[in-house]
Design a protein around this motif. Structure first.
Motif, short mmCIF file in Angstrom:
data_model
loop_
_atom_site.label_atom_id
_atom_site.label_comp_id
_atom_site.label_asym_id
_atom_site.label_seq_id
_atom_site.Cartn_x
_atom_site.Cartn_y
_atom_site.Cartn_z
N PHE A 69 6.86 11.48 -7.01
CA PHE A 69 6.84 11.14 -8.74
C PHE A 69 5.86 12.57 -9.50
CE2 PHE A 69 6.98 6.15 -7.39
CZ PHE A 69 7.95 6.34 -8.44
N LEU A 70 5.05 12.94 -8.89
CA LEU A 70 4.68 14.95 -9.74
C LEU A 70 4.65 15.65 -8.28
CD1 LEU A 70 0.19 13.08 -9.35
CD2 LEU A 70 2.34 12.65 -11.60
N ALA A 71 5.29 15.59 -7.41
CA ALA A 71 5.61 16.59 -6.65
C ALA A 71 6.79 17.16 -7.86
CB ALA A 71 5.45 16.87 -5.39
N PRO A 72 7.81 16.24 -7.76
CA PRO A 72 8.85 16.88 -8.81
C PRO A 72 8.58 17.74 -10.09
CG PRO A 72 9.45 15.00 -7.67
CD PRO A 72 7.67 14.40 -7.06
N LEU A 73 8.24 16.18 -10.41
CA LEU A 73 7.72 17.32 -12.15
C LEU A 73 6.98 18.83 -11.68
CD1 LEU A 73 6.52 13.88 -12.93
CD2 LEU A 73 8.26 14.92 -13.25
N PHE A 74 6.17 18.74 -10.62
CA PHE A 74 5.67 20.34 -10.45
C PHE A 74 6.84 20.67 -9.89
CE2 PHE A 74 3.12 22.90 -7.89
CZ PHE A 74 2.39 23.60 -8.55
N VAL A 75 7.50 20.91 -9.39
CA VAL A 75 8.69 21.66 -9.30
C VAL A 75 9.19 21.72 -10.31
CG1 VAL A 75 10.89 21.75 -7.67
CG2 VAL A 75 8.54 21.34 -6.64
N TRP A 76 9.88 20.99 -11.11
CA TRP A 76 10.32 21.53 -12.10
C TRP A 76 9.75 22.34 -13.63
CZ3 TRP A 76 15.31 21.26 -13.93
CH2 TRP A 76 15.27 20.63 -16.02
N LEU A 77 8.56 21.93 -13.36
CA LEU A 77 7.46 22.83 -14.51
C LEU A 77 7.48 24.08 -13.63
CD1 LEU A 77 5.09 20.53 -15.61
CD2 LEU A 77 6.93 22.06 -16.98
N GLU A 78 7.53 24.38 -12.28
CA GLU A 78 7.44 25.23 -11.79
C GLU A 78 9.24 26.10 -12.23
OE1 GLU A 78 5.48 27.77 -9.51
OE2 GLU A 78 3.77 25.91 -10.72
N ILE A 79 9.99 25.81 -11.97
CA ILE A 79 11.27 26.52 -12.50
C ILE A 79 11.67 26.83 -13.97
CG2 ILE A 79 13.84 26.37 -12.81
CD1 ILE A 79 13.32 23.88 -10.09
N LEU A 80 10.73 25.81 -14.70
CA LEU A 80 11.04 26.13 -16.20
C LEU A 80 9.61 27.56 -16.99
CD1 LEU A 80 10.69 22.44 -18.18
CD2 LEU A 80 12.27 24.26 -17.33
#
Length: 128
Positions: A69-80
């Protein structure tokens, strides 16, 4: 989660789900086989990448909630962030990540030296 980033991710996930359904309708189980193959390759790449480039195990081995749950959100923020989204939030997050990495390295060094939380790692005093 940050509201704008969360809304964008939700939209992307809904669109991806709809496209996945479309592919299954069009190609049948073949689409699922390809998706499963890509999933397995991605997991292998993750373990290899963590071992080779970071020298540590993936979050999956530490905390399953964090991994899914948290790691994919972290990756999404890194992309943004790479696209220039909210640089002040990026700076704040990078500082927090640096603090967490320093704590992790300190705890790893203490374990290497046989000390955990200021006490000997095996619960017994060291005999000289």
């Amino acid at each position: 989660m940050e509201p704008v980033a969360g809304t964008a991710l939700s939209t992307l996930l809904l669109a991806s789900t709809a496209y996945g359904k479309y592919l299954v309708t069009l190609y049948g189980m073949t689409a699922n086989y390809w998706a499963a193959g890509a999933f397995v390759v991605a997991w292998i790449a993750q373990f290899v990448g963590h071992g080779v480039f970071e020298g540590r195990a993936p979050a999956l081995l530490d905390n399953i909630y964090q991994a899914f749950f948290l790691a994919p959100l972290f990756v999404w923020l890194e992309i943004l962030f790479a696209l220039g989204y909210r640089p002040e939030l990026k700076t704040r997050m990078e500082k927090l990540v640096a603090i967490d990495i320093a704590k992790w390295k300190e705890s790893k060094a203490q374990k290497t030296n046989g000390v955990t939380n200021g006490k000997p790692a095996n619960g017994h005093a060291k005999q000289s």
